[in-house]
Scaffold this motif. Structure first.
Motif, mmCIF file in Angstrom:
data_model
loop_
_atom_site.group_PDB
_atom_site.id
_atom_site.type_symbol
_atom_site.label_atom_id
_atom_site.label_comp_id
_atom_site.label_asym_id
_atom_site.label_seq_id
_atom_site.Cartn_x
_atom_site.Cartn_y
_atom_site.Cartn_z
ATOM 1 N N LEU A 7 49.742 -79.140 17.139
ATOM 2 C CA LEU A 7 48.973 -80.296 16.679
ATOM 3 C C LEU A 7 47.815 -80.490 17.642
ATOM 4 N N SER A 8 46.620 -80.745 17.075
ATOM 5 C CA SER A 8 45.512 -81.158 17.931
ATOM 6 C C SER A 8 44.540 -81.989 17.109
ATOM 7 N N GLY A 9 43.624 -82.660 17.806
ATOM 8 C CA GLY A 9 42.689 -83.529 17.098
ATOM 9 C C GLY A 9 41.423 -83.791 17.889
ATOM 10 N N GLN A 11 38.103 -86.794 18.095
ATOM 11 C CA GLN A 11 37.672 -88.125 17.664
ATOM 12 C C GLN A 11 36.361 -88.053 16.874
ATOM 13 N N TYR A 129 45.877 -95.943 24.434
ATOM 14 C CA TYR A 129 45.400 -94.730 23.755
ATOM 15 C C TYR A 129 46.325 -93.520 23.990
ATOM 16 N N ASP A 136 50.920 -88.875 18.032
ATOM 17 C CA ASP A 136 50.309 -87.836 17.176
ATOM 18 C C ASP A 136 51.072 -86.522 17.324
ATOM 19 N N ILE A 137 51.418 -86.224 18.568
ATOM 20 C CA ILE A 137 52.036 -84.924 18.870
ATOM 21 C C ILE A 137 53.529 -84.944 18.516
ATOM 22 N N VAL A 147 43.975 -77.813 23.793
ATOM 23 C CA VAL A 147 42.937 -78.805 24.110
ATOM 24 C C VAL A 147 42.056 -78.283 25.246
HETATM 25 N N1 TRP Z 1 42.504 -87.629 23.254
HETATM 26 C C1 TRP Z 1 41.910 -86.462 22.661
HETATM 27 C C2 TRP Z 1 40.459 -86.357 23.149
HETATM 28 O O1 TRP Z 1 39.805 -87.307 23.449
HETATM 29 C C3 TRP Z 1 41.943 -86.521 21.162
HETATM 30 C C4 TRP Z 1 43.339 -86.546 20.649
HETATM 31 C C5 TRP Z 1 43.973 -87.604 20.067
HETATM 32 C C6 TRP Z 1 44.274 -85.472 20.655
HETATM 33 N N2 TRP Z 1 45.231 -87.275 19.683
HETATM 34 C C7 TRP Z 1 45.448 -85.974 20.041
HETATM 35 C C8 TRP Z 1 44.230 -84.170 21.122
HETATM 36 C C9 TRP Z 1 46.616 -85.198 19.912
HETATM 37 C C10 TRP Z 1 45.395 -83.377 20.984
HETATM 38 C C11 TRP Z 1 46.564 -83.893 20.388
HETATM 39 O O2 TRP Z 1 39.965 -85.276 23.204
#
Ligand code: TRP
Ligand code: AMP
Length: 336
Positions: A7-9, A11, A129, A136-137, A147
């Motif tokens: 999982l990754s994300g 913003q 945060y 999320d993970i 990341v």
């Molecule tokens: N905090 C990460 C950033 O600013 C973004 C993020 C949010 C993220 N939830 C996540 C990254 C879960 C990996 C997994 O880059």
């Protein structure tokens, strides 16, 4: 058989930039064949810092989705989705708020950086945060989280939270996620200041290369990029005390998928003009096709929305049962 689940994300604040591409997205593309992948656009995180104009947030959310797909993320693998479309993230985050200790959150360097001097005025959301990021993970029981370097501390916190929950409730419910931080692009620095990270929030657009920048904009920004008076070094050791030179060479290595010593050998003794021309050609060669594809995808927002709706449905199918397991473990009375 997949090696694990990712999982990754990112913003949806401001423009996607070269740091996001080299530090995160490009690595995700490479991991798709070996892992089961969940990639999200973390809009709940995006509202924790400065106020964002709602229309800008909506546009940026679609833009990040377009950036993922244009870079080669397969939306059906098994899910590319928007965080707020899967309420289990926010619901689990509440439970994790009650697991994480204040002392742990107080150590988070990103909070300190983002809150700056005026801590009293930072949002409560910015403070918690990292708990939302842990949710999320953990809500996917992800085994790996690819990341950039700046997120390592947050993933360590997610591991601590998982461990404390499992310990307190005498369960093996949560999986300990591993950070995956690889390649020369894990920390791309600002083009104006080699000591600062390239970031969406830098007020100067000349500090970063955006994934949507035209070839002309990329050329102009690299031309203006800060350097030093010396020619390019003959060896990696020659980069000592030359952060801007180190950054531009690292970017070149990452874009051409080579190791730093190899590109240092290639460019030894070059002047900055010659190097910047080469770097511009390389950056345009990599980003040009991606940004053309992003523009094509952005021109059809309804299609993007359909892709994201499908992704969210699949993500909910995985996240909801994990949340239900957590609620049961905690002892919340079942609602039916
Ligand atoms: N905090 C990460 C950033 O600013 C973004 C993020 C949010 C993220 N939830 C996540 C990254 C879960 C990996 C997994 O880059
Ligand atoms: P953000 O832009 O903060 O949402 O970051 C999204 C992803 O991009 C995370 O995995 C970050 O670690 C990565 N990232 C952001 N900025 C950089 C950078 N300057 N260099 C390398 N990776 C970065």
């Amino acid at each position: 058989m997949a090696k694990g689940r990712i999982l990754s994300g990112i913003q949806p604040t401001g423009n996607l930039h070269l740091g996001n591409y080299l530090g995160a997205i490009r690595n995700w593309v490479g991991m798709q064949k070996d892992y089961e992948c969940f990639f999200c656009i973390v809009d709940l995180h995006a509202i924790t810092a400065d106020f964002i104009n709602p229309a800008d947030l909506t546009r940026a959310t679609r833009e990040v989705a377009a950036g993922y797909i244009a870079s080669g993320i397969d939306p059906a693998h098994p899910a590319l989705f928007v965080q707020s479309h899967v309420p289990a993230h926010a619901e689990l985050a509440w439970v994790l708020n009650c697991v994480a200790r204040l002392g742990w959150l107080n150590r988070m360097t990103q909070f300190k950086d983002k809150a700056g001097k005026n801590r009293e005025n930072a949002s409560a959301g910015l403070y918690v945060y990292p708990n939302l990021m842990a949710a999320d993970i953990l809500v996917y029981k992800a085994t790996h989280v690819p990341v950039g370097e700046d997120q390592k501390q947050h993933i360590e916190l997610a591991r601590d939270i998982a461990q404390k929950f499992n310990h307190d409730y005498g369960t093996e419910l949560f999986v300990q996620p591993e950070p995956v931080i690889q390649g020369p692009g894990t920390r791309v620095m600002s083009l104006r200041d080699g000591a600062k990270k390239m970031s969406k929030s830098d007020p100067s657009d000349f500090s970063r290369i955006n994934m949507i920048d035209s070839a002309d904009a990329i050329a102009q920004k690299l031309k203006k990029a800060t350097t030093d008076p010396n020619a390019l070094p003959e060896s990696v050791e020659g980069l000592e005390g030359r952060p801007e030179a180190g950054n531009l060479l690292n970017i070149y290595a990452a874009l051409t998928d080579r190791k730093l010593p190899e590109v240092v050998a290639e460019t030894a003794g070059w002047g900055w003009g010659q190097f910047k021309t080469r770097l511009t050609e390389t950056a345009v060669g990599v980003l040009g096709p991606i940004n053309a594809e992003m523009a094509r995808l952005m021109a059809d927002p309804a299609e993007l929305d359909r892709i994201l709706a499908k992704g969210a449905e699949k993500a909910r199918g995985v996240a909801n049962p994990v949340l239900a397991e957590v609620y049961k473990t905690v002892g919340f009375l079942p609602s039916t």
